[in-house]
Motif scaffolding. Structure first.
Motif, PDB file in Angstrom:
ATOM      1  N   THR A  46       0.830  -1.203   0.000  1.00  0.00           N
ATOM      2  CA  THR A  46       0.000   0.000   0.000  1.00  0.00           C
ATOM      3  C   THR A  46       0.866   1.255   0.000  1.00  0.00           C
ATOM      4  O   THR A  46       0.569   2.226  -0.695  1.00  0.00           O
ATOM      5  CB  THR A  46      -0.928   0.032   1.226  1.00  0.00           C
ATOM      6  OG1 THR A  46      -0.135   0.113   2.401  1.00  0.00           O
ATOM      7  CG2 THR A  46      -1.806  -1.172   1.282  1.00  0.00           C
ATOM      8  N   ARG A  48      -4.379  -0.082  -4.255  1.00  0.00           N
ATOM      9  CA  ARG A  48      -4.167   0.169  -2.826  1.00  0.00           C
ATOM     10  C   ARG A  48      -5.434  -0.139  -2.040  1.00  0.00           C
ATOM     11  O   ARG A  48      -5.371  -0.716  -0.949  1.00  0.00           O
ATOM     12  CB  ARG A  48      -3.757   1.626  -2.643  1.00  0.00           C
ATOM     13  CG  ARG A  48      -3.543   2.020  -1.206  1.00  0.00           C
ATOM     14  CD  ARG A  48      -2.929   3.398  -1.115  1.00  0.00           C
ATOM     15  NE  ARG A  48      -2.841   3.843   0.254  1.00  0.00           N
ATOM     16  CZ  ARG A  48      -3.752   4.607   0.843  1.00  0.00           C
ATOM     17  NH1 ARG A  48      -4.792   5.012   0.172  1.00  0.00           N
ATOM     18  NH2 ARG A  48      -3.607   4.979   2.097  1.00  0.00           N
ATOM     19  N   GLU A  49      -6.566   0.218  -2.607  1.00  0.00           N
ATOM     20  CA  GLU A  49      -7.824  -0.107  -1.930  1.00  0.00           C
ATOM     21  C   GLU A  49      -7.982  -1.614  -1.762  1.00  0.00           C
ATOM     22  O   GLU A  49      -8.442  -2.094  -0.728  1.00  0.00           O
ATOM     23  CB  GLU A  49      -9.008   0.456  -2.721  1.00  0.00           C
ATOM     24  CG  GLU A  49      -9.201   1.943  -2.572  1.00  0.00           C
ATOM     25  CD  GLU A  49      -9.420   2.350  -1.122  1.00  0.00           C
ATOM     26  OE1 GLU A  49     -10.151   1.652  -0.404  1.00  0.00           O
ATOM     27  OE2 GLU A  49      -8.836   3.367  -0.706  1.00  0.00           O
ATOM     28  N   LEU A 107      -5.858  -2.585   1.022  1.00  0.00           N
ATOM     29  CA  LEU A 107      -6.408  -2.129   2.304  1.00  0.00           C
ATOM     30  C   LEU A 107      -7.575  -3.022   2.734  1.00  0.00           C
ATOM     31  O   LEU A 107      -7.798  -3.200   3.936  1.00  0.00           O
ATOM     32  CB  LEU A 107      -6.865  -0.674   2.195  1.00  0.00           C
ATOM     33  CG  LEU A 107      -5.738   0.346   2.079  1.00  0.00           C
ATOM     34  CD1 LEU A 107      -6.308   1.741   1.918  1.00  0.00           C
ATOM     35  CD2 LEU A 107      -4.830   0.308   3.286  1.00  0.00           C
ATOM     36  N   ASP A 108      -8.294  -3.589   1.757  1.00  0.00           N
ATOM     37  CA  ASP A 108      -9.346  -4.542   2.116  1.00  0.00           C
ATOM     38  C   ASP A 108      -8.765  -5.744   2.850  1.00  0.00           C
ATOM     39  O   ASP A 108      -9.392  -6.303   3.752  1.00  0.00           O
ATOM     40  CB  ASP A 108     -10.073  -5.019   0.856  1.00  0.00           C
ATOM     41  CG  ASP A 108     -11.041  -3.968   0.350  1.00  0.00           C
ATOM     42  OD1 ASP A 108     -11.290  -2.999   1.074  1.00  0.00           O
ATOM     43  OD2 ASP A 108     -11.532  -4.124  -0.790  1.00  0.00           O
ATOM     44  N   ASP A 163      -8.140  -4.700   6.275  1.00  0.00           N
ATOM     45  CA  ASP A 163      -9.449  -4.609   6.907  1.00  0.00           C
ATOM     46  C   ASP A 163      -9.913  -5.991   7.371  1.00  0.00           C
ATOM     47  O   ASP A 163     -10.435  -6.153   8.478  1.00  0.00           O
ATOM     48  CB  ASP A 163     -10.426  -4.013   5.883  1.00  0.00           C
ATOM     49  CG  ASP A 163     -11.718  -3.579   6.513  1.00  0.00           C
ATOM     50  OD1 ASP A 163     -11.813  -3.670   7.740  1.00  0.00           O
ATOM     51  OD2 ASP A 163     -12.618  -3.149   5.785  1.00  0.00           O
ATOM     52  N   ARG A 171      -8.522   0.027   8.103  1.00  0.00           N
ATOM     53  CA  ARG A 171      -7.784   0.123   6.848  1.00  0.00           C
ATOM     54  C   ARG A 171      -6.427   0.779   7.041  1.00  0.00           C
ATOM     55  O   ARG A 171      -5.427   0.327   6.499  1.00  0.00           O
ATOM     56  CB  ARG A 171      -8.585   0.926   5.824  1.00  0.00           C
ATOM     57  CG  ARG A 171      -9.871   0.263   5.405  1.00  0.00           C
ATOM     58  CD  ARG A 171     -10.801   1.245   4.761  1.00  0.00           C
ATOM     59  NE  ARG A 171     -10.322   1.702   3.467  1.00  0.00           N
ATOM     60  CZ  ARG A 171      -9.912   2.930   3.215  1.00  0.00           C
ATOM     61  NH1 ARG A 171      -9.919   3.829   4.170  1.00  0.00           N
ATOM     62  NH2 ARG A 171      -9.508   3.276   2.031  1.00  0.00           N
ATOM     63  N   ILE A 172      -6.380   1.866   7.779  1.00  0.00           N
ATOM     64  CA  ILE A 172      -5.146   2.657   7.852  1.00  0.00           C
ATOM     65  C   ILE A 172      -4.460   2.480   9.206  1.00  0.00           C
ATOM     66  O   ILE A 172      -3.334   2.000   9.277  1.00  0.00           O
ATOM     67  CB  ILE A 172      -5.458   4.143   7.625  1.00  0.00           C
ATOM     68  CG1 ILE A 172      -6.305   4.320   6.379  1.00  0.00           C
ATOM     69  CG2 ILE A 172      -4.176   4.933   7.537  1.00  0.00           C
ATOM     70  CD1 ILE A 172      -5.598   4.171   5.084  1.00  0.00           C
ATOM     71  N   THR A 200      -3.978   0.479  11.961  1.00  0.00           N
ATOM     72  CA  THR A 200      -4.346  -0.917  12.126  1.00  0.00           C
ATOM     73  C   THR A 200      -4.350  -1.381  13.575  1.00  0.00           C
ATOM     74  O   THR A 200      -5.262  -2.057  13.998  1.00  0.00           O
ATOM     75  CB  THR A 200      -3.381  -1.786  11.329  1.00  0.00           C
ATOM     76  OG1 THR A 200      -2.061  -1.376  11.668  1.00  0.00           O
ATOM     77  CG2 THR A 200      -3.602  -1.590   9.864  1.00  0.00           C
TER      78      THR A 200
END
Lengths: 215, 394
Positions: B112, B138-139, B142-143, B146, B152-153, B155
């Protein structure tokens, strides 16, 4: 609890420490290997020649200065060897020191100076690490700069000056790096309360477009 | 102040602290002769929040969320670095499954971070499409984070002695599917950028600094590897299970922005390789070290049994009592060496907790890289240093 750093038996110096001791000899005041970290203490007046020797020795080759910082041992005149209690000014926290199990006979020596400046070194050829410590007294918090050895020490020493108030003699540009020049005190010192407040400084007017000090 | 070739008065301008062509809050005071930079003064500190002061009043486990806010585009790697330092202080050995999970989480975070760095750099050089492709990738990554920890960010997933929870059900196939799509998007971005003549003209030869000088400034990470120095802590001082994994360390040779870009792109692919290997090899077993000094008792037992209640009470009020001493532990973060230097006085709180941030050391030679060059070179140089304000200013 027998694995405290100060109580664990010093044992044999590690291979790296043996090389360092052979190179520096009497300049090393104290050395210790704990948890795989090698550490030496040197006199602050000799820091530049020690750093040059560590950088230029072909078997040590500490060419990368990883970090410079300081530790404030306020109220701990002999390290962490007896119970201590520190209250910060706002009673925001209580720090309880080691318990009575730490009251073991240690070799007696005078009270240690308040600050220690810590250098972390890395060799990009042999990939070994060394921690270098210098004690710095409260009434004269000065130390020669090592920017002549590693130019990267510039910002790191500025940060140490900003947060601990330790002055590096001969530094080319010793101004605060994070905080404003109008900030009073040095926030990482133990006698600076966590919740102490200072007035916000306006950043308007013609001065806002100028560097904080001529460079 | 040197006089330029145009015989005009140099102009002083502010680049930042909030500039649309930079992602990161930093102020650069420039003296310009036309478009040529005569002098640059880089000023950091706009995001200084007193990380180290704050850590001194929290228990060891309470400081983990603060490390999320250091490099907030790869928070997992900071979590890992901090927890490894605390574990080194305590002398704790974590179980193998935990180490694999940490590598998986850390490498996804590295993906990411690199995607954001390359994508945002493209955007700031007016390449909008690769930015969208990379941010989509990146999404997807991030999943995955998650799924691991619910955030997501920031953690806050890694714990002292272990991780917050085991991998969720069905994580391996989900992860493989996502990593395949990410690899496709990275290849798309590579096709759009790498041979694009405009992009290459902006990057090739700009931001050059020889490797010896980078080392003298304390630069680590992709920036140094682009100069041809294969200093990657995952390879030269293996921690966790990196020693068992098969991966390459990409190095550049020109030490300019183009090589830095190529190194980052290749590191995304290598991180994917590492995650896939970890998913293959991950053993079964516990994910937390069974050490009475740091182990939290199960809630059901706390409510019903005296010993566990006392245990919980002691951990909450006193914290986990560390041996007195000092340690330094470093991991390879997304931008270079993330190190934590912890001094303990034997209580439940660190006497000092210092973070060695790669962004801070990497920002230092920026003035050297841009002085004497054109104004427009600042943007790719600054973006590929990938200065993260939270980490640089702490």
């Amino acid at each position: 609890m027998h694995d405290d750093e100060n109580q664990a038996t010093p044992g044999e110096p590690s291979p790296l420490l043996r090389k360092v001791l052979a190179r520096l000899g009497q300049q090393v005041l104290e050395h210790r290997a704990w948890r795989g970290d090698d550490r030496i203490h040197v006199d602050r007046r000799q820091i530049v020649e020690v750093c040059l020797a560590l950088r230029d020795d072909p078997e040590l080759c500490f060419d990368l200065l990883v970090d410079v910082t300081a530790v404030d041992y306020m109220g701990q005149p002999d390290g962490f060897r007896r119970p201590v209690e520190i209250w910060d000014r706002n009673r925001a926290m209580v720090r309880r020191g080691p318990l009575s199990r730490h009251q073991v006979a240690m070799p007696e020596r005078g009270p240690l100076p308040r600050f220690a400046v810590v250098y972390h070194l890395l060799s990009t050829r042999f990939f070994h690490r060394l921690r270098l410590k210098c004690r710095v007294p409260e009434d004269d918090p000065t130390l020669p700069t090592v920017t002549t050895v590693w130019p990267g020490a510039n910002w790191l020493e500025r940060e140490t000056y900003d947060l601990y108030g330790i002055r590096f003699q001969g530094h080319p540009d010793l101004r605060r790096i994070y905080l404003d020049e109008s900030f009073v005190g040095h926030p990482l010192r133990k006698d600076y309360g966590k919740r102490d407040e200072q007035p916000v400084q306006p950043l308007h007017g013609p001065a806002a477009n100028e560097p904080r000090r001529p460079h | 102040m040197p006089v330029g070739e145009l015989h005009a008065r140099p102009m002083r301008i502010n680049f930042g602290p909030s500039h649309p062509a930079t992602h990161g809050t930093v102020r650069i005071v420039l003296d310009l002769d036309g478009e040529k930079i005569l002098n640059a003064d880089v000023q950091v500190g706009y995001l200084h929040r007193g990380f180290e002061k704050e850590c001194e009043s929290g228990h060891y486990y309470q400081n983990i969320p603060y490390t999320d806010r250091l490099n907030y585009s790869s928070a997992m790697l900071n979590n890992v670095g901090y927890c490894l330092a605390v574990e080194k202080l305590f002398g704790i050995k974590t179980p193998p499954r935990c180490e694999f999970i940490r590598v998986i989480a850390g490498e996804i975070a590295r993906i990411t971070d690199h995607m954001l760095c390359v994508g945002a750099m493209g955007l700031e050089l007016a390449a909008m499409t690769p930015f969208l492709y990379l941010l989509e990738g990146r999404e997807l990554a991030l999943d995955l984070l998650d799924a691991l920890c619910g955030a997501r960010i920031t953690t806050n997933y890694i714990r002292v002695g272990g991780v917050w929870a085991d991998l969720p059900e069905g994580f391996a196939p989900f992860c493989r599917e996502r990593l395949d799509r990410i690899a496709g998007l990275v290849d798309d971005a590579h096709r759009m950028l790498t041979d694009n003549p405009i992009f290459r003209q902006r990057l090739e030869g700009t931001g050059y600094l020889p490797a010896e000088e980078l080392i003298a400034y304390g630069v680590t990470g992709p920036l140094l590897r682009a100069g041809g120095v294969a200093l990657d802590l995952r390879r030269v001082q293996p921690y966790l299970v990196y020693g068992e994994l098969d991966f390459d360390v990409p190095v550049g040779e020109h030490s300019d922005n183009y090589d830095r870009y190529l190194v980052r792109l290749e590191e995304i692919r290598q991180s994917r390789r590492m995650v896939l290997q970890c998913l293959e090899r991950i053993p079964d077993g516990p994910v937390n070290a069974d050490d009475p000094r740091i182990r939290w008792p199960r809630k059901g037992k706390v409510f019903n049994r005296m010993e566990e209640l006392i245990d919980q009470f002691k951990l909450v009020t006193e914290g986990d009592l560390a041996p007195a001493g000092e340690v330094y532990a470093a991991v390879e973060g997304a931008n270079g060496e993330v190190g934590f230097y912890i001094v303990s006085d034997g209580s439940g709180r660190p006497y000092k907790c210092r973070c060695r941030a790669p962004s801070f050391s990497n920002m230092q030679p920026l003035a050297r890289m841009i002085t004497g060059r054109m104004l427009a070179d600042i943007v790719p140089t600054f973006d590929l240093i990938n200065m993260i304000g939270g980490e640089c200013d702490r």
